[in-house]
Enzyme design. Sequence first.
Site, PDB file in Angstrom:
ATOM      1  N   GLY A  64    -104.200  45.440 -55.611  1.00  0.00           N
ATOM      2  CA  GLY A  64    -102.880  45.924 -55.969  1.00  0.00           C
ATOM      3  C   GLY A  64    -102.439  47.031 -55.041  1.00  0.00           C
TER       4      GLY A  64
ATOM      5  N   ASP B 192    -100.343  58.983 -67.377  1.00  0.00           N
ATOM      6  CA  ASP B 192     -99.745  57.707 -66.961  1.00  0.00           C
ATOM      7  C   ASP B 192    -100.376  56.551 -67.737  1.00  0.00           C
ATOM      8  OD1 ASP B 192     -97.993  56.091 -65.593  1.00  0.00           O
ATOM      9  OD2 ASP B 192     -99.268  55.872 -63.823  1.00  0.00           O
TER      10      ASP B 192
ATOM     11  N   LYS C  71    -110.072  52.738 -53.619  1.00  0.00           N
ATOM     12  CA  LYS C  71    -108.672  53.148 -53.705  1.00  0.00           C
ATOM     13  C   LYS C  71    -108.361  54.051 -52.519  1.00  0.00           C
ATOM     14  CE  LYS C  71    -105.396  55.385 -56.872  1.00  0.00           C
ATOM     15  NZ  LYS C  71    -105.241  55.948 -58.226  1.00  0.00           N
TER      16      LYS C  71
ATOM     17  N   VAL D 100    -105.362  49.362 -53.527  1.00  0.00           N
ATOM     18  CA  VAL D 100    -106.644  49.200 -54.204  1.00  0.00           C
ATOM     19  C   VAL D 100    -107.279  47.885 -53.767  1.00  0.00           C
ATOM     20  CG1 VAL D 100    -107.819  49.044 -56.435  1.00  0.00           C
ATOM     21  CG2 VAL D 100    -105.822  50.530 -56.179  1.00  0.00           C
TER      22      VAL D 100
ATOM     23  N   GLY E  82     -97.093  53.109 -55.213  1.00  0.00           N
ATOM     24  CA  GLY E  82     -96.321  54.006 -54.370  1.00  0.00           C
ATOM     25  C   GLY E  82     -97.163  54.986 -53.591  1.00  0.00           C
ATOM     26  N   MET E  83     -98.434  55.195 -54.004  1.00  0.00           N
ATOM     27  CA  MET E  83     -99.271  56.193 -53.353  1.00  0.00           C
ATOM     28  C   MET E  83    -100.508  55.597 -52.696  1.00  0.00           C
ATOM     29  SD  MET E  83     -99.055  59.115 -56.344  1.00  0.00           S
ATOM     30  CE  MET E  83    -100.489  59.957 -55.734  1.00  0.00           C
TER      31      MET E  83
END
Length: 681
Positions: free
Chosen positions: A18, A135, A41, A25, A21-22
Site C-alpha cells: 500500500g 488514526d 514501511k 509499505v 500520503g507519507m
Amino acid sequence: MSAVPVYQDRYEVERELGRGGMSVVYLARDRQLLSKRVVVKELLGELSGDAWVRKKLMQEMEALARIDHPGVVGVLDTGSTPEGNQYLVMQYVEGDTLRNALEPGGMDLARAANLIRQIAHGLQAAHDKGIWHRDLKPENVMLQKLSETEERAILIDFGIAGIKDSVFGGEKTRVAGTTTYMAPEQFAGAPVAASDTYALGVVAYEMITGRKPFSPDSFTHLISETHPVAPRALRKDLPERAERAILRAISFSPDSRHARVCEFGEELFQAVIPAGAARKPHAADGPEMAHILFMDLVSFSLLTMDQQKEYIEELQRIVRELPRFRAAEASCDLICLPRGDGMALVFFEDPTAPAQCALEVAAALKTHPHLKLRIGIHTGPVYRVADVNANADVAGGGINMAQRVMDAGDPGHILVSSTTADVLLQMRAWVSSLTDLGEHTVKHGAKIHLYNLTTTDSGNRNVPQRLRKSKQPGRRSLIIAGAIALALLAALAAAGWWYSRPVLQLEYSIVLQKYRDEKPYEDPRRLGHEILLERDYRIAFAITSPQPGYLYILNEGPEPATGRLTFNLLVPKPEGDAAVQASALTRIPREGYMSFDAARGKETLYLIWARQPVAEMERLKTLPVVHSTVVVADAAEMKRIHEFLDPRVGKVEVIKDDQAKQTDLRIRDGVLVHAISLEHQ
C-alpha cells in the site's frame, strides 16, 4: 526489469502492500530468519527532508517499542536507505483488514462485540504507556486468523500517534487523522486519549449498523453537538445497553465518554454477550474439576456504604485489566462470580491460572494500598449452575473450600490448598514461591493442608494469625517430637550450640532502568545478580526480609582523581530510623533510580542487616550532612568503618535465585554484612 529492493542486505521485498500520503509499505522476507515475512514501511522520498514527517516515523517506532500487547503490531528494526529515506521493519500480520470484513447491514453481533473489545484492550495498552493512536479506522485494524473459530484484532499504523514524554522531543501540533473517525477536539488540534474512544465508537457503529454515524461529506458534527441516528433504529437485534455504550463513546465532549477506552469495550461486550452465554460447552451435567481463586477485602463491613461501592468497583476494574484474566475470558475458560466483599474467579483448564492471576493482582494492588485483600486458591469439583438471573455460576465443594482457604489468611496473603500446590510444585518456577504451612483446621472445622504463595515483592510472608494455634499435634506426635528434641539438644551441645542461633535473612533484587539522553527507555527489569553498568544505566534495589530488623546501606564510590575514597550513608537518612518491619519492601532510592559517578571503576554497596541497632552505623548519623546524605571523608572515620565491615564481609551464605530474580543472604549471627560490587564504564 528493475532490481528487487533489499534493505540492509537483509529484508528482500516481495511486493508493495500500500501507499499513503507519507509512506509506502512493502511485504518483505527476512533473509536472516528463514525468510520470515515482515513489513517494511519507508518514507516517501519527497518527504524525507520534512523534519515533522521524519520525527513521526521515529515516534511510531518508539510507540510500538513501548507497547507489548498481542493486539498491537510489533516493531522489529529501523534504518535508512542509501538515499536517506527512513524506514521501519514490523511484524507481518497474516489476514485482512477490518474494512474488508464489514458487511452491509452490519456484522454478526457476537463477532463485532468480541472484536471491539479486543481493539479497546489494544488501545488501552497503548494509553497505559502514554500513547494514543489518533488514526483509528477499519483500515488500521488487521484481523489475524488464529483457528477456524478464533481471530485476533491487531492495531497497525501508529504513524501520527501522540506520545507522552517522547525521546524524540515534542511536536508542533498539526491536525492529522481521518475526518470520518476524528473526534471534535482532535479536529480542533487538541487530541486526548478519549479521542481514541470516540474513533472506536464510530468504528463500532459502522461494524454493527453497516453505515457511519455521520455523513463523511459534512463537518457539522465536529464543530457543534449533533446526534446520529440511533443504532437500534438500524439494527433491531442490538441490545439497548449496547446502543447506550456506543452513543456515549461518540459523545461530543471527551468528559462525557468512558473514562478508559477498555471500559467501553467491556460494556458493549457484556451487553451483547451476557455472562456465561459464550462459555465453552462441557460434556455432561456432572461435576467438573475447577481451579478457583477466591478473594475478599478485609474489614469490608467496617467501611461506609459509599466506600464499599467505591472499593469493590476499583477492585473489579483492576482485575478486568489483568493479562491472565483477559486471556482466560477471551478463551471462555473463566466464570467470574461477584461475592459481596470480593469475587471468585473459576478457571477450568489451566491449573496454574489462579496462581498467576493472584500474583498479578498482588502486583497491581501496590499502587492501591487502601485495598486490603486476601486470596485463597483451591482445585476441586464444582457443578455449573445458573443463578436467579440466569447467569453462569458454580456450586459444590470446590468453591466452598476455596473460600475456607481464603478465610484463613490475613491482608496480603495468597494461601494455596495442597491440591493446587501439588500441581505447582511439579514445576520449577513455583517451587521457591511456596512455603509449606502444614495441616490446619479452618472455617467450619474443615482440615486442610495449606501453603503460602510469595515472591520477592508479592504476598505476605508471615504465618497467618488464625493458623498460629490451629495445628494441634496428637499424643504420639508429641512423644516423637520430644525424643527428637532431646537428641537435637545433645547434638547442639556437642557442636557448641552454634546451630541453635537463629538464621538472619535478607533478600534483594536489582531493578535496572536504561536511559538515553536523560530519559528512560525500555521497561525497567529485575535482575538477580550484578552486571557491568554502562554509562546510561541506572539502578534501584528492592530489599526485603521475613524478619524485623535494622537496615543500613553504605556506598563506597570509585577512587576519584584525588585518590581519596568516600563513604555515603544511603540508608537511613540522617533524620531517619533504621528499623524495618518484617516482610516490608525497602526500595533504594525510594523514588527514581541511582545514577553513578562519571569516573570509571568499581563502586561497592554494603548491606548491613541486624537484629538490633548497630552502634558503629548509628554514630554515622551524627556526622556532617551533604545534600541530605551523610558523607564520610575523614580517614580515621573510614578506617573505623572498614574495621567493622571487613571481618564480616564474605561470611554470608549467598544464594542466587535466577528464576525469582533475587539474591538471598543468610548468616547465623546477629549482624549480616554483604558487599555488592558494581562496575561501570
